[in-house]
Design a protein around this motif. Structure first.
Motif, short mmCIF file in Angstrom:
data_model
loop_
_atom_site.label_atom_id
_atom_site.label_comp_id
_atom_site.label_asym_id
_atom_site.label_seq_id
_atom_site.Cartn_x
_atom_site.Cartn_y
_atom_site.Cartn_z
N GLN A 207 51.30 42.27 15.36
CA GLN A 207 52.59 42.18 14.68
C GLN A 207 53.72 41.96 15.70
OE1 GLN A 207 53.63 45.64 12.42
NE2 GLN A 207 55.20 44.59 11.24
N GLN A 208 53.63 42.72 16.83
CA GLN A 208 54.65 42.58 17.87
C GLN A 208 54.62 41.17 18.45
OE1 GLN A 208 54.24 45.35 21.07
NE2 GLN A 208 56.10 44.70 22.10
N SER A 209 53.38 40.66 18.69
CA SER A 209 53.22 39.31 19.25
C SER A 209 53.78 38.25 18.31
CB SER A 209 51.74 39.05 19.54
OG SER A 209 51.55 37.75 20.02
N ALA A 210 53.59 38.47 17.00
CA ALA A 210 54.08 37.49 16.03
C ALA A 210 55.59 37.42 16.04
CB ALA A 210 53.58 37.89 14.63
N LYS A 211 56.25 38.54 16.37
CA LYS A 211 57.70 38.56 16.40
C LYS A 211 58.27 37.99 17.70
CE LYS A 211 58.24 42.54 13.31
NZ LYS A 211 58.72 43.94 13.19
N MET A 212 57.47 37.97 18.76
CA MET A 212 57.93 37.51 20.06
C MET A 212 58.08 36.00 20.08
SD MET A 212 58.71 38.48 23.23
CE MET A 212 57.90 40.06 23.58
N LYS B 296 61.90 42.10 24.78
CA LYS B 296 61.73 42.82 23.52
C LYS B 296 61.16 41.90 22.46
CE LYS B 296 64.24 45.69 20.18
NZ LYS B 296 65.57 46.24 19.79
N ASN B 297 61.90 40.87 22.09
CA ASN B 297 61.38 39.90 21.12
C ASN B 297 61.53 38.46 21.62
OD1 ASN B 297 64.14 39.74 20.92
ND2 ASN B 297 64.21 39.81 18.68
N LEU B 298 61.84 38.34 22.92
CA LEU B 298 61.99 37.00 23.51
C LEU B 298 61.36 36.98 24.89
CD1 LEU B 298 63.29 34.13 23.39
CD2 LEU B 298 65.27 35.12 24.56
#
Length: 334
Positions: free
Chosen positions: A24-29, A68-70
């Protein structure tokens, strides 16, 4: 259920939850490739020059924080234009979500390398360069920042040089051959014609390097050039200190395309406000990362320009800068 079976089941379940969370974290990155024509990679950070800090601060305000997300992957062409095509292909092969490419020639190589990955750029005139057909609706996968009035800024710099030196008759123009031979060089020649002065090309060879700059300044000395203009090409940024030093050593009054040159001791600079421009780049990047089509986003045309005059340099050259010109300057370095 035996205790060992329970522990095994719990461990498997925990691992599944952990993998799901990572996925999920990877999908947001999101991943951005940040590519400069010449600037060192170590400078392209929030702690680098003010415009880079403004860029990352604005990205954060818009919801994208590095780490964080970038994810930000940094590259530099190091002013080696012959390597740009290979660099563009290498960056495209990593398949980032977006490419931020600074510089006209570099952007053209990225245009050749991909028609699908969004590209955000800064160029003097993307239409004249052949990058897009229309700055209002670029189409394709490219948008960015262009200079308001496009090639007119070359004429404005020349006018400032003429105003600073009333007896000016011959101006050298330091540029690469591709720059001199395309619409940008034509704009410089037209501006000189309107000003009634002779324009002498000071052409770099096949690379931006120390040997080429030294050769060009030797030729300027032999030609007895009254003053000098430096082209808009971002590749010069890797040699700011050297260019300013050579201009001072040869006692050639020079106008530059970025305020960094004046900060380093150069006579005058007339340029876009880079802090403002990089904030705008951040807003374009955020829009695209959120799903906007770059081809539907108009090129931003900055309206903030700054004239910086270095009085220390003027004094060393024996120049008395006109009071009216000093009065119009956004900053005077004393």
């Amino acid at each position: 259920m035996r205790r060992r079976d329970f522990i095994t089941l719990f461990s498997c379940t925990a691992a599944t939850w952990s993998l799901a969370a990572l996925a999920q974290q990877s999908a947001k990155m999101k991943r951005m490739a940040f590519v400069q024509s010449a600037s060192k990679v170590s400078r392209m950070t929030v702690s680098g020059p003010p415009w880079y800090g403004a860029f990352f601060d604005e990205l954060g305000r818009l919801g994208y924080v590095e780490g964080k997300n970038l994810g930000v992957e940094r590259y530099s062409g190091e002013g080696r234009t012959d390597r740009y095509p290979a660099l563009a292909r290498d960056v495209v092969s990593t398949n980032p979500d977006l490419i931020l490419a600074v510089g006209g020639r570099l952007s053209l190589d990225f245009k050749m390398a991909t028609t699908t990955i969004p590209i955000v750029t800064i160029v003097i005139d993307p239409v004249a360069l052949g990058l897009v057909a229309n700055i209002g609706r670029p189409g394709g996968n490219i948008t960015g920042v262009t200079i308001a009035g496009g090639l007119d800024i070359i004429g404005k710099r020349m006018g400032l040089l003429v105003e600073a030196m009333q007896k000016l008759s011959t101006v050298g123009y330091l540029a690469s051959r591709p720059f001199w031979e395309d619409a940008r060089g034509a704009a410089a020649r037209e501006a000189a014609k309107r000003a009634g002065i002779a324009l002498s090309p000071a052409i770099l060879g096949n690379a931006f390097n120390e040997a080429e700059y030294e050769r060009v300044f030797r030729s300027l000395e032999q030609d007895r050039t009254d003053a000098l203009m430096i082209s808009e090409e971002p590749e010069h940024a890797a040699y700011i200190a050297m260019i300013v030093e050579l201009a001072a050593k040869n006692r050639i009054p020079t106008i530059y395309p970025l305020r960094e040159f004046a900060d380093a001791g150069g006579l005058m600079a007339y340029s876009i406000n880079q802090v403002d421009v990089y904030r705008r780049l951040a807003s374009l990047v955020a829009m695209i990362l959120k799903g906007a089509n770059p081809g539907d986003i108009p090129f931003y045309q900055p309206t903030k320009f700054e004239l910086v005059i270095n009085l220390k340099a003027a004094k060393a050259l024996g120049l008395q800068m006109p009071a009216m010109l000093l009065g119009r300057a956004d900053e005077v370095i004393e």
